[in-house]
Design an enzyme around this catalytic site. Sequence first.
Site, PDB file in Angstrom:
ATOM      1  N   LYS A 156       0.840  -1.212   0.000  1.00  0.00           N
ATOM      2  CA  LYS A 156       0.000   0.000   0.000  1.00  0.00           C
ATOM      3  C   LYS A 156       0.874   1.262   0.000  1.00  0.00           C
ATOM      4  O   LYS A 156       2.084   1.177   0.217  1.00  0.00           O
ATOM      5  CB  LYS A 156      -0.940  -0.023   1.218  1.00  0.00           C
ATOM      6  CG  LYS A 156      -1.829  -1.290   1.275  1.00  0.00           C
ATOM      7  CD  LYS A 156      -2.960  -1.258   0.261  1.00  0.00           C
ATOM      8  CE  LYS A 156      -3.444  -2.637  -0.148  1.00  0.00           C
ATOM      9  NZ  LYS A 156      -4.427  -3.257   0.709  1.00  0.00           N
TER      10      LYS A 156
HETATM   11  C1  LIG Z   1      -5.395  -4.393   0.897  1.00  0.00           C
HETATM   12  C2  LIG Z   1      -6.867  -4.376   0.931  1.00  0.00           C
HETATM   13  C3  LIG Z   1      -7.614  -4.819   2.046  1.00  0.00           C
HETATM   14  C4  LIG Z   1      -7.108  -5.497   3.271  1.00  0.00           C
HETATM   15  O1  LIG Z   1      -5.863  -5.418   3.591  1.00  0.00           O
HETATM   16  P1  LIG Z   1      -5.045  -6.300   4.636  1.00  0.00           P
HETATM   17  O2  LIG Z   1      -4.370  -5.269   5.446  1.00  0.00           O
HETATM   18  O3  LIG Z   1      -4.123  -7.113   3.786  1.00  0.00           O
HETATM   19  O4  LIG Z   1      -5.974  -7.149   5.433  1.00  0.00           O
HETATM   20  C5  LIG Z   1      -8.988  -4.685   2.018  1.00  0.00           C
HETATM   21  N1  LIG Z   1      -9.616  -4.151   0.964  1.00  0.00           N
HETATM   22  C6  LIG Z   1      -8.957  -3.737  -0.125  1.00  0.00           C
HETATM   23  C7  LIG Z   1      -9.742  -3.137  -1.250  1.00  0.00           C
HETATM   24  C8  LIG Z   1      -7.561  -3.849  -0.200  1.00  0.00           C
HETATM   25  O5  LIG Z   1      -6.923  -3.449  -1.302  1.00  0.00           O
END
Ligand SMILES: *Cc1c(COP(=O)(O)O)cnc(C)c1O
Length: 391
Positions: free
Chosen positions: A181
Amino acid sequence: MKIPLSAPDVNEEDIRAVTDVLRTSRLSLGPKLEQFEHAIAAYVGASDAVAVNSGTSALHLCLRALGVGEGDEVIVPSFAFIAVANAVRHERANPVFVDIESDMLNLDTSRIESAITRRTKAIIVVHTFGCPANLEAILAIAGRHALRIIEDASEAIGAEYKGRRVGVFGDAGIFSFYPNKQITTGEGGIVVTQNPEISRFVRKIRNQGRDDPESWFQHSELGYNYRISDINCALGIEQLKRIEPILMRREAIALQYSHILGRRSEFKLPLLKVPFGRISWFVYVIRLGMQFTQLDRDWIVREMHLRGIGVGRYFAPIHLQPIYRHWATLGTLRVTEEIAPRTIALPFFNHIQSDQIEEVCSTLTELSDFASNMEKKNVNRQKLRTQSPGG
Ligand SMILES: *Cc1c(COP(=O)(O)O)cnc(C)c1O
């Protein structure tokens, strides 16, 4: 991988902040947790933020906090990360998949109302790939039908809708800080809200349902251990300090990709600007034209991997996954099923170099030229076959 799909951007200050925490005795529920929560709340403009161990946990706790339970329905996109549907099922509720629109790849707001039933409780609005969803339209629908809104802004920290940062438009919003991210805590997530009842509830449930962290053996709710450590939070605090240069750098990378690939008509490139706000660039996803099949795309992805270039298939539709294949959908999700087999996410991280971007683009165009020539040959062969007398 010579050029990875993504890479975290961790600098010496980040490392110092993390090791500083390790020299204290407060590794969990300590001052870094509070500081991180305040910093995120201030950044997005929420009255409160509750940090947890992942974005998925954050989604789960929002659904619980909003009272979504067994048999309830929650509207979600299928063109999204699987956690969006899984979190709904963790509460024994049912995800109802709605198609996306083909420009920004967010929920098609014209299709939401026909998916609403007496059982519908909430809509999870995903700001796909960091592109702000049409919040006004969705909030109006939610208002008409008394539905709750959770914004999944996991891919969109810093994105803006009409001048305000996303995450604070619905009942609650969530962010993820997984290493791919825009900013990371290693693993981590956060719930942001303007509603003190929601933040109080989420704070309690992330910590075994404890009434307050001090009364360690007083549990009034069925809770979880969804705590995040102060080590992770220290990293998040440092990363958030650099968010603006990070977002600007990522936009510059997207512009460079589009500048190079824009001459090629066989690719549909992501929008660089959206009518109602600011994009926070999470990934750079191109789409192959309709002349390409999923087999072409998968072959290109494989070949790029063999050449040391990390590319991704964002997203594989949730409703086509083995564990959701038998889930009823309302008609076909035509746009989702048309777009998903043709997407390729290109390497995208803060310190990618110009010559690496050029190498990615030249490899991609070489492979897609090859694939489309093969395609033409196959079509000709097929024509010959169908035209041959007696064939
Ligand atoms: C990355 C992501 C998540 C969840 O992320 P984690 O921290 O890996 O549990 C949820 N929704 C979307 C749209 C994502 O891109």
